[in-house]
Design a protein around this motif. Structure first.
Motif, PDB file in Angstrom:
ATOM      1  N   GLN A 151      69.821  60.101  19.593  1.00  0.00           N
ATOM      2  CA  GLN A 151      70.224  58.854  18.934  1.00  0.00           C
ATOM      3  C   GLN A 151      69.275  58.525  17.786  1.00  0.00           C
ATOM      4  O   GLN A 151      69.703  58.123  16.709  1.00  0.00           O
ATOM      5  CB  GLN A 151      70.254  57.701  19.941  1.00  0.00           C
ATOM      6  CG  GLN A 151      70.650  56.368  19.341  1.00  0.00           C
ATOM      7  CD  GLN A 151      72.078  56.335  18.859  1.00  0.00           C
ATOM      8  OE1 GLN A 151      72.959  56.882  19.513  1.00  0.00           O
ATOM      9  NE2 GLN A 151      72.329  55.711  17.733  1.00  0.00           N
ATOM     10  N   ASN A 195      70.145  58.107  13.870  1.00  0.00           N
ATOM     11  CA  ASN A 195      69.794  56.913  13.098  1.00  0.00           C
ATOM     12  C   ASN A 195      68.982  57.277  11.858  1.00  0.00           C
ATOM     13  O   ASN A 195      69.176  56.687  10.790  1.00  0.00           O
ATOM     14  CB  ASN A 195      69.006  55.927  13.966  1.00  0.00           C
ATOM     15  CG  ASN A 195      69.854  55.302  15.047  1.00  0.00           C
ATOM     16  OD1 ASN A 195      71.077  55.351  15.015  1.00  0.00           O
ATOM     17  ND2 ASN A 195      69.194  54.730  16.039  1.00  0.00           N
ATOM     18  N   THR A 226      71.419  58.706   9.296  1.00  0.00           N
ATOM     19  CA  THR A 226      72.199  57.627   8.686  1.00  0.00           C
ATOM     20  C   THR A 226      71.360  56.870   7.664  1.00  0.00           C
ATOM     21  O   THR A 226      71.831  56.555   6.563  1.00  0.00           O
ATOM     22  CB  THR A 226      72.719  56.665   9.768  1.00  0.00           C
ATOM     23  OG1 THR A 226      73.567  57.394  10.663  1.00  0.00           O
ATOM     24  CG2 THR A 226      73.499  55.506   9.164  1.00  0.00           C
ATOM     25  N   THR A 227      70.111  56.597   7.991  1.00  0.00           N
ATOM     26  CA  THR A 227      69.218  55.901   7.073  1.00  0.00           C
ATOM     27  C   THR A 227      69.002  56.714   5.798  1.00  0.00           C
ATOM     28  O   THR A 227      69.034  56.170   4.688  1.00  0.00           O
ATOM     29  CB  THR A 227      67.868  55.612   7.761  1.00  0.00           C
ATOM     30  OG1 THR A 227      68.103  54.794   8.909  1.00  0.00           O
ATOM     31  CG2 THR A 227      66.899  54.915   6.822  1.00  0.00           C
TER      32      THR A 227
END
Length: 104
Positions: free
Chosen positions: A9, A13, A16-17
């Protein structure tokens, strides 16, 4: 540290950032127009063809699960993601970790 699910996860993340930051830089430089409706796309394309590289630290004991027998697993990951991956052969100095470079 954490469970494999938590680490997965976190990597998601981070990805995505990085994509959001790249998209924002493209908007600010005028490469792409701002998104309509104020929403940020989840997977921006990069019309400039700019490549990105990230270097991951992986425990030497887990490297085999990434590479797979005769490199089959790393090849599958590369083919499914469209990236190029390079796993270091040697551990980092005074460490039990190796690096995996992911370029795309």
């Amino acid at each position: 540290t954490g469970t494999i699910e938590q680490i997965s996860q976190a990597y998601g993340n981070i990805a995505t950032t990085l994509m959001d930051a790249a998209r924002q830089a493209q908007i600010e430089s005028g490469i792409v127009p701002p998104p309509s409706g104020g929403k940020s796309p989840t997977s921006p394309t990069d019309p400039s063809g700019q490549k990105t590289m990230i270097r991951l630290l992986v425990s030497h004991n887990l490297m085999g699960s990434i590479i797979g027998r005769q490199g089959v697993r790393i090849k599958q990951i590369q083919d499914s993601s469209g990236t190029k991956m390079t796993a270091s052969k040697d551990m980092l100095p005074q460490s039990t970790e190796r690096t995996v470079e992911v370029q795309g």
